[in-house]
Enzyme design. Structure first.
Site, short mmCIF file in Angstrom:
data_model
loop_
_atom_site.label_atom_id
_atom_site.label_comp_id
_atom_site.label_asym_id
_atom_site.label_seq_id
_atom_site.Cartn_x
_atom_site.Cartn_y
_atom_site.Cartn_z
N GLU A 1 65.44 52.89 32.79
CA GLU A 1 65.25 51.38 32.25
C GLU A 1 66.93 51.33 31.56
O GLU A 1 66.72 50.34 31.01
CB GLU A 1 64.29 51.34 31.43
CG GLU A 1 62.98 51.40 32.18
CD GLU A 1 62.65 50.54 33.20
OE1 GLU A 1 63.05 49.39 33.18
OE2 GLU A 1 62.35 50.95 34.28
N ARG B 1 92.59 53.50 46.22
CA ARG B 1 93.68 53.00 47.24
C ARG B 1 94.70 52.35 46.88
O ARG B 1 95.79 51.80 47.43
CB ARG B 1 92.89 52.06 48.70
CG ARG B 1 92.05 51.06 47.71
CD ARG B 1 91.28 49.98 48.91
NE ARG B 1 92.11 49.59 49.98
CZ ARG B 1 92.97 48.50 49.76
NH1 ARG B 1 92.91 48.08 48.54
NH2 ARG B 1 93.48 47.96 50.78
N ASP C 1 99.13 42.86 49.08
CA ASP C 1 99.86 42.06 48.45
C ASP C 1 98.93 40.72 48.50
O ASP C 1 99.05 39.87 47.97
CB ASP C 1 101.06 42.03 48.98
CG ASP C 1 101.91 43.19 48.41
OD1 ASP C 1 103.06 43.50 48.89
OD2 ASP C 1 101.57 43.78 47.25
N PRO D 1 74.23 46.42 35.00
CA PRO D 1 74.03 44.80 35.33
C PRO D 1 74.55 44.10 33.80
O PRO D 1 74.81 42.88 34.29
CB PRO D 1 72.75 44.53 35.60
CG PRO D 1 71.90 45.99 34.99
CD PRO D 1 72.95 47.09 35.03
C1 JBB Z 1 71.81 51.00 36.38
C2 JBB Z 1 71.74 49.20 38.11
C3 JBB Z 1 70.30 49.70 33.21
O1 JBB Z 1 71.95 48.32 31.56
C4 JBB Z 1 70.97 47.72 31.82
C5 JBB Z 1 70.11 48.50 32.66
C6 JBB Z 1 68.79 47.76 33.16
C7 JBB Z 1 68.09 48.52 34.06
C8 JBB Z 1 68.38 49.91 34.59
C9 JBB Z 1 69.47 50.37 34.08
C10 JBB Z 1 69.86 51.70 34.75
S1 JBB Z 1 71.22 52.14 35.39
S2 JBB Z 1 73.26 50.59 36.68
C11 JBB Z 1 72.80 49.31 37.99
C12 JBB Z 1 70.88 50.20 37.17
O2 JBB Z 1 70.50 46.50 31.52
#
Ligand code: JBB
Length: 242
Positions: A116, A154, A169, A89
């Site tokens: 996390e 693709r 295109d 994210p």
């Molecule tokens: C993941 C949704 C990553 O990079 C971050 C993060 C926060 C919470 C969980 C994760 C694990 S992987 S990719 C898209 C979760 O901030």
């Protein structure tokens, strides 16, 4: 193009990878996709790859060693200049422009996180291209990785037929319009008739009508897609929102 997926859930991919277009590209040898389990690079006898965060807090963090070493191993296998993408994210937003960029490399390594997130040193050491598919909460990077593969594959020459490439295109470059409405048989269903013009045989008029449709739909629903410098099609009367 070679694509390597690094994940804690390799079982999520086979169903998707066997879908028609991707499977065709794979059997034709246009793309070589390999799925790897990050646990393979765990030094732990229980194949543990996560641990509790220093400083406390809820949940678990992906450890730095198995992740860094898995990427290094895959890089060596590929033997080419690989682009490492981390689905997170915190990344830049995936757009068609980013997809075009990714489609131009010989090897893509897609790193999917869970829990996390990663130990920050994964990012500091590997300096991946961090990409987000949108602002919603997912449980991990796997679905994002599938989105990236789907969009990239693709664009590889030979994967799509002729129709697909010309269609592409109209969506690349600055001006992207939504698709016009499509109809097929029957001519009428439950009182809903196919627009008369599509049955007229007047190809020029049909093309003009479709362009107007596209423009108006885009204007009404996704004005953000319109290039303000571009002019609307000649015959398109400006319609107010309902
Ligand atoms: C993941 C949704 C990553 O990079 C971050 C993060 C926060 C919470 C969980 C994760 C694990 S992987 S990719 C898209 C979760 O901030």
């Amino acid at each position: 193009m070679r694509v390597d997926l690094l994940t804690l859930f390799p079982g999520m991919f086979p169903g998707y990878l066997e879908q028609s277009l991707l499977n065709k590209a794979r059997t034709r040898g246009l793309v070589d996709v390999r799925v790897h389990d990050i646990r393979q690079w765990s030094r732990d006898k229980h194949h543990k790859v996560d641990d509790r965060p220093f400083g406390g807090g809820p949940g678990m963090v992906l450890r730095v060693e198995p992740v860094v070493e898995s990427v290094e191993a895959i890089r060596q296998q590929g033997g080419q200049a690989a682009r490492l993408v981390l689905l997170t994210p915190q990344g830049r937003r995936l757009t068609q422009g980013v997809v075009e960029e990714l489609a131009s490399v010989p090897q893509l390594i897609l790193l999917c996180g869970r829990y996390e997130g990663f130990d920050q040193r994964v990012i500091d050491i590997l300096q991946p291209d961090e990409i987000s598919i949108g602002d919603y909460v997912l449980n991990g990077g796997e679905v994002g990785a599938m989105v990236v593969i789907d969009a990239v594959i693709r664009l590889i020459p030979g994967v799509l037929g002729h129709a697909g490439s010309s269609r592409e295109d109209s969506f690349s470059g600055g001006n992207r319009w939504l698709e016009f409405a499509q109809y097929t048989r029957p001519r009428e269903y439950r009182g809903h008739a196919v627009p008369e013009i599509l049955l007229s045989g007047d190809h020029q008029a049909i093309a003009r009508w479709r362009q107007e449709q596209s423009y108006q739909k885009t204007q009404q629903r996704r004005a953000d897609l319109l290039d303000p410098a571009a002019s609307p099609p000649d015959a398109a009367p400006r319609k107010e929102l309902p």
